[in-house]
Enzyme design. Structure first.
Site, short mmCIF file in Angstrom:
data_model
loop_
_atom_site.label_atom_id
_atom_site.label_comp_id
_atom_site.label_asym_id
_atom_site.label_seq_id
_atom_site.Cartn_x
_atom_site.Cartn_y
_atom_site.Cartn_z
N CYS A 1 0.83 -1.21 0.00
CA CYS A 1 0.00 0.00 0.00
C CYS A 1 0.86 1.25 0.00
O CYS A 1 0.67 2.15 -0.82
CB CYS A 1 -0.91 0.03 1.22
SG CYS A 1 -2.35 -1.03 1.08
N HIS A 2 1.81 1.33 0.94
CA HIS A 2 2.44 2.61 1.24
C HIS A 2 3.71 2.92 0.47
O HIS A 2 4.13 4.07 0.43
CB HIS A 2 2.68 2.71 2.74
CG HIS A 2 1.40 2.68 3.53
ND1 HIS A 2 0.46 3.69 3.44
CD2 HIS A 2 0.88 1.76 4.37
CE1 HIS A 2 -0.57 3.39 4.23
NE2 HIS A 2 -0.35 2.23 4.80
N CYS B 1 -3.97 -0.53 11.52
CA CYS B 1 -3.70 -0.96 10.15
C CYS B 1 -3.69 -2.48 10.06
O CYS B 1 -4.22 -3.06 9.12
CB CYS B 1 -2.34 -0.42 9.70
SG CYS B 1 -2.45 0.79 8.37
#
Lengths: 106, 293, 160
Positions: free
Chosen positions: B212-213, B254
């Site tokens: 994702c990041h 998360c």
């Protein structure tokens, strides 16, 4: 806990508008949340907020769960003489919070 | 090849392992081979060393780093930029009171004095290795270590208003300063663990943080825009939490989101990840108190 | 094993696949300039409060973001054009929610005429909806404003 934080200008000219800002620490529990164990957290929100200027009511809010947690209000009152703004709020459980701010009018 | 070079290269980047030629050169025990290899090895190793130190194998180069505030909507940005409207300051004031509170015996101020002087820049260097306890501590653990060891008081529970107050107050003393956590020396092992965790897939959704990041930041996930996942604004008032919370809480959230097991608050794995994140966000200014959605 | 996230940027396909939130955005953006003429939603608490009266859709302005970052705290501003003295002054401004479990969100009260009406606060919205503000004057006149807000749920569940 810091119950609240207030901001007013250092000085205001007479008859002009004093900008008042207040941030209040309160979880404003809606009663619709559940805790980690799945138990509902009982409702407890601030239900009334009042501002007095040298003792005279100048602004008030009838509050419900529709106002966000850690409520913030910004509003204006007319500068009269120098003195004190007193703030008071009461929640569903009857707990009372108070705060004060000095106003200087020139 | 000097052993200190070898150790630091292994710690700082994985890429010394890749080269078969280099491995063979390192293992060379023949005097002749070493002398011959040395002629080739010198400049090669020098280049590797320089690039390892400078490039640090970053998935996100330093010049593309963007704080989460840039991926936030105007509601969040306006709340963070206004010190009166920012609810985090309610905790900052609590922390300031606690800093000076000596009802338990001694206050933080009795040793550290005025926090705006003594604590300036401190939080920007956290998490940090603590020699006395022999481990990397995040800010919360450091405060509790002080409370238990030196003030002879009980540790404050994670996510309690008192501990959040103190961390918010201390973070404010590093407001605007560049994150600069150290990952060398004794902090290296924790850094390596944090980095490994970040790149591994976790949970039922089998996703890694990196997916994702690092690889998809800036893209949409439902109605949200994925941030780069930096921790430079913590402790933060998260609108979803309706309260202030720590970076560890955010990491746990998360993990819950990808349906992975959350380590308990205070777990060392979480500190490992915090350290990796602090390195990854090196140079980003500390936003204190942060506001996030 | 879960497929990796799509690497393609937001495309029409993705928009169409997304939940109703996105379906609301296009017509809303197109009609943003007509926001002032939003229809008053039928909220039972509002209907009984109005008791047959028709507020004028002028003078009072309710500002809420078109798309809220998070429904738990949505910045709100109420403004009202003066004057408030001499002559009729504002006594109270009521806020109604179309979708919240408690439709009466707040009542801002003015025991004395204010120098100006500009009230900021943060509201909680339980989902995408219209919010109605009704100002009550000392002579009984009513003014109203309506704002529509899209509130999306978080991309990931948070069990922390």
């Amino acid at each position: 806990m810091a119950d609240s934080r207030i901001n007013v200008p250092a000085a205001t000219r007479r008859d002009e508008a004093i900008e008042v800002r207040i941030s209040i620490r309160h979880a404003m529990e809606t009663g619709y949340r559940t805790d980690e164990g799945g138990k509902p957290v009982p409702r407890n929100v601030i239900r009334s907020f009042a501002c007095r200027y040298n003792g005279d009511p100048v602004f008030a809010v009838r509050v419900s769960s529709g106002i966000a947690a850690n409520p913030y209000f910004r509003f204006f009152v007319t500068a009269r003489e120098s003195g004190t703004l007193d703030f008071e709020w009461i929640d569903d459980a009857g707990a009372r919070g108070t705060a004060q701010a000095a106003v200087k009018v020139v | 090849m000097p052993s200190c070079w070898r150790r630091s290269l292994r710690q700082r980047s994985g890429f010394i392992k890749a080269s078969g030629l280099t491995r063979r050169l390192l293992r060379a025990n023949s005097h002749l081979q070493i002398r011959f290899a040395g002629a080739l090895l010198g400049p090669v190793v020098a280049l590797l060393l320089i690039s390892a130190v400078q490039a640090q194998q970053r998935a996100l180069p330093l010049n593309v780093l963007r704080s989460g505030i840039e991926f936030s909507g105007s509601d969040v940005r306006s709340m963070q930029s206004d010190d009166l409207a920012n609810p985090g300051f309610l905790w900052v004031e609590r922390g300031e009171k606690l800093w000076n509170d000596s009802t338990g015996g001694s206050s933080c101020a009795s040793c550290h004095g005025d926090a705006s002087a003594s604590m300036r820049g401190v939080v920007a260097r956290y998490p940090a290795f603590d020699a006395a306890s022999g481990t990397v501590l995040d800010l919360e653990a450091r405060i509790n270590d002080c409370r238990v060891r030196r003030q002879k008081q009980n540790p404050l529970p994670r996510e309690s208003d008192d501990l959040l107050g103190l961390t918010a107050y201390l973070a404010l003393q590093s407001r605007g300063m560049a994150l600069a956590a150290r990952i060398d020396g004794p902090a290296g092992a924790a850094f390596d663990r944090g980095r490994a965790f970040y790149s591994q897939r976790h949970g039922q959704m089998n996703l890694s943080c990196a997916q994702c990041h690092d690889q998809n930041w800036g893209k949409r996930l439902y109605a949200e825009t994925l941030s780069q996942g930096h921790g430079n604004a913590f402790p933060a008032y998260k609108l979803e939490w309706q309260t202030l919370g720590s970076l560890q809480r955010r990491i746990r959230a998360c993990l819950f989101g990808i349906r992975a097991e959350m380590p308990p608050p205070g777990a060392s794995e979480l500190t490992d990840i915090e350290l990796f994140l602090a390195w990854r966000a090196q140079g980003l200014p500390l936003e204190a108190p942060g506001v996030r959605r | 094993m879960t497929a990796p996230l799509s690497r393609t940027p937001v495309s029409r396909r993705r928009l169409l696949q997304s939940a109703g939130a996105w379906a609301l955005v296009s017509p809303l953006l197109a009609g943003a300039s007509a926001a002032a003429a939003q229809e008053m939603p039928a909220i039972p608490a509002l209907t009984s409060f109005l008791a047959g009266r028709s507020p004028r859709r002028e003078r009072l302005r309710l500002d809420l973001p078109t798309l809220a970052d998070n429904g738990q705290a949505v910045p709100m501003r109420l403004t009202m054009a003066g004057p408030f003295a001499p002559g009729p002054t504002v006594r109270a401004i009521h806020l109604f929610s179309e979708v919240n479990p408690v439709p009466e969100m707040a009542v801002f009260e003015f025991p004395i005429p204010p120098p100006k009406v500009e009230i900021d606060s943060r509201v909680r919205l339980a989902g995408s909806q219209r919010v109605v503000a009704v100002a009550v004057m000392s002579d009984g006149a009513l003014f109203a404003a309506v704002a529509e807000v899209i509130v999306t749920i978080a991309a990931c569940l948070d069990g922390s």
